[in-house]
Design a protein around this motif. Structure first.
Motif, short mmCIF file in Angstrom:
data_model
loop_
_atom_site.label_atom_id
_atom_site.label_comp_id
_atom_site.label_asym_id
_atom_site.label_seq_id
_atom_site.Cartn_x
_atom_site.Cartn_y
_atom_site.Cartn_z
N GLN A 158 0.83 -1.20 0.00
CA GLN A 158 0.00 0.00 0.00
C GLN A 158 0.87 1.26 0.00
O GLN A 158 0.59 2.21 -0.75
N ALA A 159 1.93 1.29 0.81
CA ALA A 159 2.80 2.47 0.87
C ALA A 159 3.47 2.73 -0.48
O ALA A 159 3.53 3.88 -0.94
N VAL A 160 3.95 1.68 -1.12
CA VAL A 160 4.59 1.83 -2.42
C VAL A 160 3.58 2.33 -3.45
O VAL A 160 3.86 3.27 -4.21
N ALA A 161 2.40 1.72 -3.49
CA ALA A 161 1.38 2.10 -4.48
C ALA A 161 0.95 3.56 -4.29
O ALA A 161 0.88 4.32 -5.26
N GLU A 162 0.69 3.96 -3.05
CA GLU A 162 0.26 5.33 -2.80
C GLU A 162 1.35 6.34 -3.17
O GLU A 162 1.07 7.38 -3.78
N THR A 163 2.58 6.00 -2.84
CA THR A 163 3.68 6.94 -3.11
C THR A 163 4.00 7.00 -4.60
O THR A 163 4.26 8.09 -5.13
N LEU A 164 3.99 5.88 -5.28
CA LEU A 164 4.20 5.90 -6.74
C LEU A 164 3.10 6.70 -7.43
O LEU A 164 3.38 7.47 -8.36
N ALA A 165 1.87 6.56 -6.96
CA ALA A 165 0.77 7.34 -7.54
C ALA A 165 1.03 8.84 -7.33
O ALA A 165 0.80 9.65 -8.24
N GLY A 166 1.53 9.20 -6.17
CA GLY A 166 1.86 10.60 -5.91
C GLY A 166 2.96 11.10 -6.82
O GLY A 166 2.89 12.23 -7.33
N LEU A 167 3.97 10.27 -7.05
CA LEU A 167 5.06 10.67 -7.95
C LEU A 167 4.57 10.85 -9.38
O LEU A 167 4.98 11.77 -10.09
N VAL A 168 3.67 9.97 -9.82
CA VAL A 168 3.09 10.11 -11.17
C VAL A 168 2.30 11.41 -11.25
O VAL A 168 2.43 12.17 -12.23
N PHE A 169 1.52 11.72 -10.24
CA PHE A 169 0.74 12.95 -10.21
C PHE A 169 1.65 14.18 -10.29
O PHE A 169 1.41 15.10 -11.08
N VAL A 170 2.71 14.19 -9.50
CA VAL A 170 3.67 15.30 -9.52
C VAL A 170 4.30 15.42 -10.90
O VAL A 170 4.44 16.53 -11.44
N HIS A 171 4.67 14.30 -11.49
CA HIS A 171 5.29 14.30 -12.81
C HIS A 171 4.34 14.86 -13.88
O HIS A 171 4.78 15.55 -14.80
N LEU A 172 3.05 14.56 -13.76
CA LEU A 172 2.08 15.09 -14.71
C LEU A 172 1.99 16.62 -14.62
O LEU A 172 1.78 17.30 -15.62
N ILE A 173 2.14 17.15 -13.42
CA ILE A 173 2.09 18.60 -13.24
C ILE A 173 3.39 19.26 -13.69
O ILE A 173 3.37 20.27 -14.39
N ASP A 174 4.51 18.66 -13.29
CA ASP A 174 5.83 19.23 -13.63
C ASP A 174 6.82 18.10 -13.86
O ASP A 174 7.39 17.55 -12.90
#
Length: 194
Positions: free
Chosen positions: A15-31
């Motif tokens: 769960q920690a890996v999935a949530e954090t990878l999702a956050g990194l993808v979201f950040v990457h989409l913005i910048d």
């Protein structure tokens, strides 16, 4: 673990890996040029009381697993380790801090936060603990560096010289050199004989 994530340690890591990878993808989409790390900060609950267990061996295992996953993805990582459930810098405090940080660091976590001074499951800090923890952090960093193995450090010539010479290593040039590069000396830890 056990409250907002599965009680199973592997499930908490997933769960920690999935949530954090999702956050990194979201950040990457913005910048796409934004610098970020895989900042997994899972904690453990005492399933009898619901209290956070900052110094538990389960926390040590979870943050180690998260560090290994970050290494698997070849990403820098951040986690929290070195906290204790103890209210004062005592033996419990030292033990909990040492094993959580040692496991997290040797598993490859890039940045370990909350690693000094933290007491009472992050509800307090201690100036004395900052000083004590400094020695512990130096020792853990030394374990992360590991053992250098090469022709010089295997010491064949030094051993031969001692066997055929004085019978001890104290006067060898390598002993003095390695004393300054391979060994850590605590600032407040007592190594004197009784």
């Amino acid at each position: 673990a056990g409250a907002t994530a599965p009680a199973a340690l592997a499930g908490t890591i997933v769960q920690a890996v999935a949530e954090t990878l999702a956050g990194l993808v979201f950040v990457h989409l913005i910048d796409p040029m934004c610098r970020a790390n895989l900042g997994m900060w899972p904690f453990v609950s005492d399933l009898r009381t619901g209290a956070m267990c900052a110094g538990s061996p389960e926390l040590a295992l979870i943050v180690s697993g998260c560090g290994q996953m970050a290494r698997f993805y070849d990403l820098p990582s951040s986690t929290a380790a070195g906290m204790t459930d103890s209210k004062v810098p005592d033996a419990q405090s030292g033990a909990e801090k040492a094993y959580t940080i040692a496991l997290a660091a040797n598993a490859g976590n890039t940045l370990i936060m909350e690693s000094a001074g933290m007491q009472a499951s992050l509800l307090g800090a201690s100036y004395e603990a900052y000083v004590i923890d400094n020695d512990m952090l130096g020792a853990v960093q030394r374990t992360v560096r590991g053992i250098e193995v090469n022709d010089e450090t295997l010491s064949f010539e030094v051993i031969k010289n001692v066997v055929n010479g004085e019978g001890h290593f104290l006067g060898q040039a390598q002993t003095i050199e390695r004393m300054e590069t391979d060994y850590v000396y605590p600032l407040v830890g007592d190594r004197n004989t009784p």
